[in-house]
Design a protein around this motif. Structure first.
Motif, PDB file in Angstrom:
ATOM      1  N   THR A  70       0.638  -3.703 -10.732  1.00 13.68           N
ATOM      2  CA  THR A  70       0.441  -2.353 -10.212  1.00 13.68           C
ATOM      3  C   THR A  70       1.685  -1.905  -9.474  1.00 13.68           C
ATOM      4  O   THR A  70       2.037  -2.494  -8.464  1.00 13.68           O
ATOM      5  CB  THR A  70      -0.750  -2.330  -9.225  1.00 13.68           C
ATOM      6  OG1 THR A  70      -1.883  -2.905  -9.842  1.00 13.68           O
ATOM      7  CG2 THR A  70      -1.052  -0.925  -8.762  1.00 13.68           C
TER       8      THR A  70
ATOM      9  N   THR B 137      -4.642   9.722  -1.302  1.00 16.12           N
ATOM     10  CA  THR B 137      -5.548   8.585  -1.244  1.00 16.12           C
ATOM     11  C   THR B 137      -4.751   7.291  -1.086  1.00 16.12           C
ATOM     12  O   THR B 137      -3.782   7.067  -1.809  1.00 16.12           O
ATOM     13  CB  THR B 137      -6.395   8.501  -2.532  1.00 16.12           C
ATOM     14  OG1 THR B 137      -7.092   9.741  -2.699  1.00 16.12           O
ATOM     15  CG2 THR B 137      -7.385   7.356  -2.478  1.00 16.12           C
ATOM     16  N   ARG B 138      -5.173   6.477  -0.139  1.00 20.54           N
ATOM     17  CA  ARG B 138      -4.499   5.184   0.065  1.00 20.54           C
ATOM     18  C   ARG B 138      -4.798   4.256  -1.103  1.00 20.54           C
ATOM     19  O   ARG B 138      -5.951   4.060  -1.472  1.00 20.54           O
ATOM     20  CB  ARG B 138      -4.955   4.545   1.370  1.00 20.54           C
ATOM     21  CG  ARG B 138      -4.237   3.216   1.642  1.00 20.54           C
ATOM     22  CD  ARG B 138      -4.764   2.609   2.933  1.00 20.54           C
ATOM     23  NE  ARG B 138      -4.424   1.223   3.035  1.00 20.54           N
ATOM     24  CZ  ARG B 138      -3.525   0.736   3.881  1.00 20.54           C
ATOM     25  NH1 ARG B 138      -2.873   1.558   4.673  1.00 20.54           N
ATOM     26  NH2 ARG B 138      -3.282  -0.553   3.936  1.00 20.54           N
ATOM     27  N   ARG B 139      -3.749   3.729  -1.680  1.00 23.53           N
ATOM     28  CA  ARG B 139      -3.851   2.776  -2.789  1.00 23.53           C
ATOM     29  C   ARG B 139      -3.301   1.436  -2.305  1.00 23.53           C
ATOM     30  O   ARG B 139      -2.478   1.407  -1.394  1.00 23.53           O
ATOM     31  CB  ARG B 139      -3.038   3.266  -3.980  1.00 23.53           C
ATOM     32  CG  ARG B 139      -3.361   4.666  -4.457  1.00 23.53           C
ATOM     33  CD  ARG B 139      -4.669   4.684  -5.187  1.00 23.53           C
ATOM     34  NE  ARG B 139      -4.592   3.766  -6.295  1.00 23.53           N
ATOM     35  CZ  ARG B 139      -4.718   4.080  -7.568  1.00 23.53           C
ATOM     36  NH1 ARG B 139      -4.968   5.308  -7.899  1.00 23.53           N
ATOM     37  NH2 ARG B 139      -4.611   3.176  -8.511  1.00 23.53           N
ATOM     38  N   GLU B 140      -3.739   0.351  -2.913  1.00 32.27           N
ATOM     39  CA  GLU B 140      -3.286  -0.980  -2.505  1.00 32.27           C
ATOM     40  C   GLU B 140      -3.098  -1.860  -3.723  1.00 32.27           C
ATOM     41  O   GLU B 140      -3.786  -1.704  -4.730  1.00 32.27           O
ATOM     42  CB  GLU B 140      -4.318  -1.604  -1.564  1.00 32.27           C
ATOM     43  CG  GLU B 140      -3.831  -2.854  -0.888  1.00 32.27           C
ATOM     44  CD  GLU B 140      -4.756  -3.322   0.216  1.00 32.27           C
ATOM     45  OE1 GLU B 140      -5.223  -4.479   0.110  1.00 32.27           O
ATOM     46  OE2 GLU B 140      -5.003  -2.551   1.162  1.00 32.27           O
TER      47      GLU B 140
ATOM     48  N   TRP C 117       0.834  -1.196   0.000  1.00 32.19           N
ATOM     49  CA  TRP C 117       0.000   0.000   0.000  1.00 32.19           C
ATOM     50  C   TRP C 117       0.869   1.246   0.000  1.00 32.19           C
ATOM     51  O   TRP C 117       2.026   1.219   0.406  1.00 32.19           O
ATOM     52  CB  TRP C 117      -0.950  -0.006   1.201  1.00 32.19           C
ATOM     53  CG  TRP C 117      -0.237  -0.093   2.500  1.00 32.19           C
ATOM     54  CD1 TRP C 117       0.182   0.936   3.288  1.00 32.19           C
ATOM     55  CD2 TRP C 117       0.212  -1.283   3.157  1.00 32.19           C
ATOM     56  NE1 TRP C 117       0.842   0.470   4.388  1.00 32.19           N
ATOM     57  CE2 TRP C 117       0.877  -0.903   4.326  1.00 32.19           C
ATOM     58  CE3 TRP C 117       0.117  -2.649   2.857  1.00 32.19           C
ATOM     59  CZ2 TRP C 117       1.435  -1.810   5.205  1.00 32.19           C
ATOM     60  CZ3 TRP C 117       0.677  -3.554   3.742  1.00 32.19           C
ATOM     61  CH2 TRP C 117       1.323  -3.139   4.894  1.00 32.19           C
TER      62      TRP C 117
ATOM     63  N   ASP D 183      -1.263   7.986  -2.901  1.00 29.83           N
ATOM     64  CA  ASP D 183      -0.993   8.626  -4.188  1.00 29.83           C
ATOM     65  C   ASP D 183      -0.774  10.126  -3.984  1.00 29.83           C
ATOM     66  O   ASP D 183      -0.765  10.624  -2.852  1.00 29.83           O
ATOM     67  CB  ASP D 183      -2.093   8.317  -5.216  1.00 29.83           C
ATOM     68  CG  ASP D 183      -3.453   8.897  -4.857  1.00 29.83           C
ATOM     69  OD1 ASP D 183      -3.534   9.803  -3.982  1.00 29.83           O
ATOM     70  OD2 ASP D 183      -4.450   8.465  -5.456  1.00 29.83           O
TER      71      ASP D 183
END
Length: 110
Positions: free
Chosen positions: A47, A25-28, A18, A21
């Motif tokens: 990713t 915003t938390r991305r995983e 994780w 961005d």
């Protein structure tokens, strides 16, 4: 030519990672480890966070030697580089340099 500071061990295991961005915003993402050392890891995935991004990851080691419990490796670090592994761009990977690496027993494993 730079010399590596730690020995890398080939290890294929599931990884969850994780990062935040540019908007916070938390991305995983998910992938598999290719190798791991005390100073970082290389993760195969579709990713990839951008180079320089702070990232956290968990590598799940199924039953570790001489135990019936799973172990997880938790790494906090940053992305050093992104490599294209296939020409179709279906598989990429990233190298992460660890700021902190912790081994933990996986709760709930038997």
């Amino acid at each position: 030519m730079t010399q590596r500071r730690a020995i890398r061990f080939p290890l294929e295991a599931p990884v969850t990672f994780w990062w935040n961005d540019t908007f916070g915003t938390r991305r995983e993402g998910q992938g598999r480890s290719r190798d791991i050392s005390e100073s970082g890891a290389f993760i195969l995935t579709k990713t990839c966070p951008p180079v320089g991004t702070r990232v956290g990851l968990k590598v799940l080691l199924e039953e570790a030697a001489e135990t019936t419990r799973a172990i997880r490796v938790e790494i906090d670090g940053h992305i050093l580089r992104i490599d294209e592994i296939s020409t179709t761009r279906e598989v990429q990977g990233f190298a992460v340099l660890s700021d902190e690496t912790i081994l933990k027993e996986e709760i709930g494993s038997v």
